[in-house]
Design a protein around this motif. Structure first.
Motif, PDB file in Angstrom:
ATOM      1  N   PHE A 106       0.840  -1.202   0.000  1.00 31.79           N
ATOM      2  CA  PHE A 106       0.000   0.000   0.000  1.00 31.79           C
ATOM      3  C   PHE A 106       0.876   1.253   0.000  1.00 31.79           C
ATOM      4  N   GLU A 107       0.365   2.306  -0.615  1.00 31.03           N
ATOM      5  CA  GLU A 107       1.122   3.547  -0.631  1.00 31.03           C
ATOM      6  C   GLU A 107       1.240   4.163   0.752  1.00 31.03           C
ATOM      7  N   ARG A 108       0.317   3.786   1.653  1.00 27.28           N
ATOM      8  CA  ARG A 108       0.385   4.322   3.006  1.00 27.28           C
ATOM      9  C   ARG A 108      -0.135   3.315   4.016  1.00 27.28           C
ATOM     10  N   VAL A 109       0.601   3.159   5.104  1.00 27.40           N
ATOM     11  CA  VAL A 109       0.173   2.350   6.236  1.00 27.40           C
ATOM     12  C   VAL A 109       0.451   3.146   7.506  1.00 27.40           C
ATOM     13  N   ILE A 110      -0.520   3.130   8.415  1.00 30.44           N
ATOM     14  CA  ILE A 110      -0.403   3.829   9.692  1.00 30.44           C
ATOM     15  C   ILE A 110      -0.322   2.791  10.809  1.00 30.44           C
ATOM     16  N   TRP A 111       0.726   2.882  11.593  1.00 30.83           N
ATOM     17  CA  TRP A 111       0.939   1.984  12.727  1.00 30.83           C
ATOM     18  C   TRP A 111       0.493   2.711  13.987  1.00 30.83           C
ATOM     19  N   LEU A 112      -0.584   2.208  14.596  1.00 29.34           N
ATOM     20  CA  LEU A 112      -1.098   2.788  15.831  1.00 29.34           C
ATOM     21  C   LEU A 112      -0.580   2.020  17.042  1.00 29.34           C
ATOM     22  N   GLU A 113      -0.274   2.743  18.083  1.00 27.98           N
ATOM     23  CA  GLU A 113       0.170   2.136  19.330  1.00 27.98           C
ATOM     24  C   GLU A 113      -0.435   2.916  20.491  1.00 27.98           C
ATOM     25  N   ARG A 114      -1.346   2.250  21.204  1.00 33.03           N
ATOM     26  CA  ARG A 114      -2.034   2.874  22.331  1.00 33.03           C
ATOM     27  C   ARG A 114      -2.634   4.238  21.955  1.00 33.03           C
ATOM     28  N   GLY A 141       3.716   5.897   6.835  1.00 32.48           N
ATOM     29  CA  GLY A 141       4.479   6.018   5.603  1.00 32.48           C
ATOM     30  C   GLY A 141       4.162   4.903   4.636  1.00 32.48           C
ATOM     31  N   ALA A 142       5.102   4.624   3.741  1.00 29.55           N
ATOM     32  CA  ALA A 142       4.934   3.577   2.736  1.00 29.55           C
ATOM     33  C   ALA A 142       4.721   2.232   3.417  1.00 29.55           C
ATOM     34  N   GLY A 143       3.831   1.423   2.831  1.00 29.82           N
ATOM     35  CA  GLY A 143       3.465   0.165   3.451  1.00 29.82           C
ATOM     36  C   GLY A 143       4.636  -0.748   3.754  1.00 29.82           C
ATOM     37  N   ASN A 144       5.557  -0.891   2.799  1.00 27.02           N
ATOM     38  CA  ASN A 144       6.665  -1.828   3.018  1.00 27.02           C
ATOM     39  C   ASN A 144       7.538  -1.411   4.194  1.00 27.02           C
ATOM     40  N   LYS A 145       7.764  -0.113   4.352  1.00 21.94           N
ATOM     41  CA  LYS A 145       8.611   0.366   5.439  1.00 21.94           C
ATOM     42  C   LYS A 145       7.928   0.247   6.792  1.00 21.94           C
ATOM     43  N   VAL A 146       6.675   0.654   6.862  1.00 24.11           N
ATOM     44  CA  VAL A 146       5.962   0.616   8.139  1.00 24.11           C
ATOM     45  C   VAL A 146       5.698  -0.824   8.571  1.00 24.11           C
ATOM     46  N   CYS A 147       5.303  -1.681   7.632  1.00 23.04           N
ATOM     47  CA  CYS A 147       5.048  -3.084   7.982  1.00 23.04           C
ATOM     48  C   CYS A 147       6.329  -3.772   8.448  1.00 23.04           C
TER      49      CYS A 147
END
Length: 286
Positions: free
Chosen positions: A244-252, A259-265
């Motif tokens: 995906f062009e964008r992924v958001i990682w939520l924590e609490r 950022g970019a899906g590959n980097k965030v994942c």
């Protein structure tokens, strides 16, 4: 059946789905069908504002979920990842209008909530984790027609439009089928069809792969990636959002990475792996 009916009617009432829909069309690629030849939807852009959250404060069950959360969601494909309790489902429910913030501003495609609640509801489709929580009608045709009736279309017209919609997908034979006789994956497809016939601009999907086996996950993944609507969905299946062009990682309730899906994942997977390794070492060696 009554509890599912009550839940879905409450959802429709909350989201104000009797408002007039925008004249846009949505599609996806289904197993055993081909995409109807129609012009693709106009996707959210910075010009229409997309979905904007400004300093959102949200409480649920007496606990603070978001504290001054600010996001702009305009990309075509957005994944939401994170541990259980990170706020993934809460974010989708907030956008859908199912939860109201304590403070802050939420704009959906140029409309403020809850001031323009009906206009917002017309532009959003929400897919439940479990299709059995969404489906209330005995047949596929009736289930699709329910969406249109909730928007103010007459029952006769809604049934006719549902039949035409299924025909466009090469799925006319699905119309009279009893929903109870469908597999879990097929019921999930029916739920998505029931959303798409309402022509939303954005589809919100809360862990849509959670209750599906691997073949059904792969088929639904292809279906979703082919949809013309903007997709925002939470998932624990990182492979589904890796490109995906964008992924958001939520924590609490806070944005840990965006950022970019590959980097965030990759960052999230590395973090989880380190945590698991540390837990194992602590348990083994004290």
């Amino acid at each position: 059946m009554l509890s599912r009916f009550s839940k879905r009617v409450a959802l429709w009432n909350t989201m104000g789905t009797r408002a007039q829909q925008s004249d846009r069309d949505g599609s996806s690629v289904l197993e055993g069908s081909t995409s109807p030849s129609s012009q693709a939807d106009e996707l959210p852009t910075a010009a229409d504002g997309g979905i904007r959250l400004r300093s959102i404060v949200l409480d649920r069950g007496g606990e603070r979920v978001f504290d001054a959360l600010t996001l702009d969601l305009v990309e075509r494909r957005i994944g939401i990842i994170g541990d259980n309790g990170a706020g993934k489902s809460s974010l989708l429910r907030l956008i859908a209008g199912l939860d109201q913030p304590v403070s802050g501003q939420l704009h959906v495609h140029g409309h403020s909530t809850p001031v323009h609640h009906s206009a917002v509801a017309c532009r959003i489709g929400f897919l439940f984790q479990n299709p059995d929580d969404q489906i209330i009608c005995p047949t596929v045709e009736e289930e699709l027609a329910f969406t249109l009736v909730a928007q103010g279309v007459s029952k006769a017209q809604a049934r006719a439009q549902a039949r035409n919609f299924l025909s466009d997908w090469g799925l006319s034979h699905w119309g009279p089928r009893a929903v109870s006789q469908l597999s879990q994956g097929q019921r999930q497809k029916v739920c998505l069809l029931a959303l798409q016939i309402g022509k939303p601009l954005t589809l919100l999907l809360d862990e849509p792969f959670a209750s599906l086996d691997l073949p059904s996950q792969l088929r639904l993944g292809r279906q979703l990636l082919s949809a013309n609507q903007q997709l925002i969905f939470s998932t624990h299946v990182l492979e589904q959002v890796y490109d995906f062009e964008r992924v958001i990682w939520l924590e609490r309730g806070k944005v840990r990475a965006d950022g970019a899906g590959n980097k965030v994942c990759s960052a999230y997977r590395d973090e989880v792996s380190r945590g698991a390794c540390e837990s194992y070492q602590t348990a083994e060696f004290g």
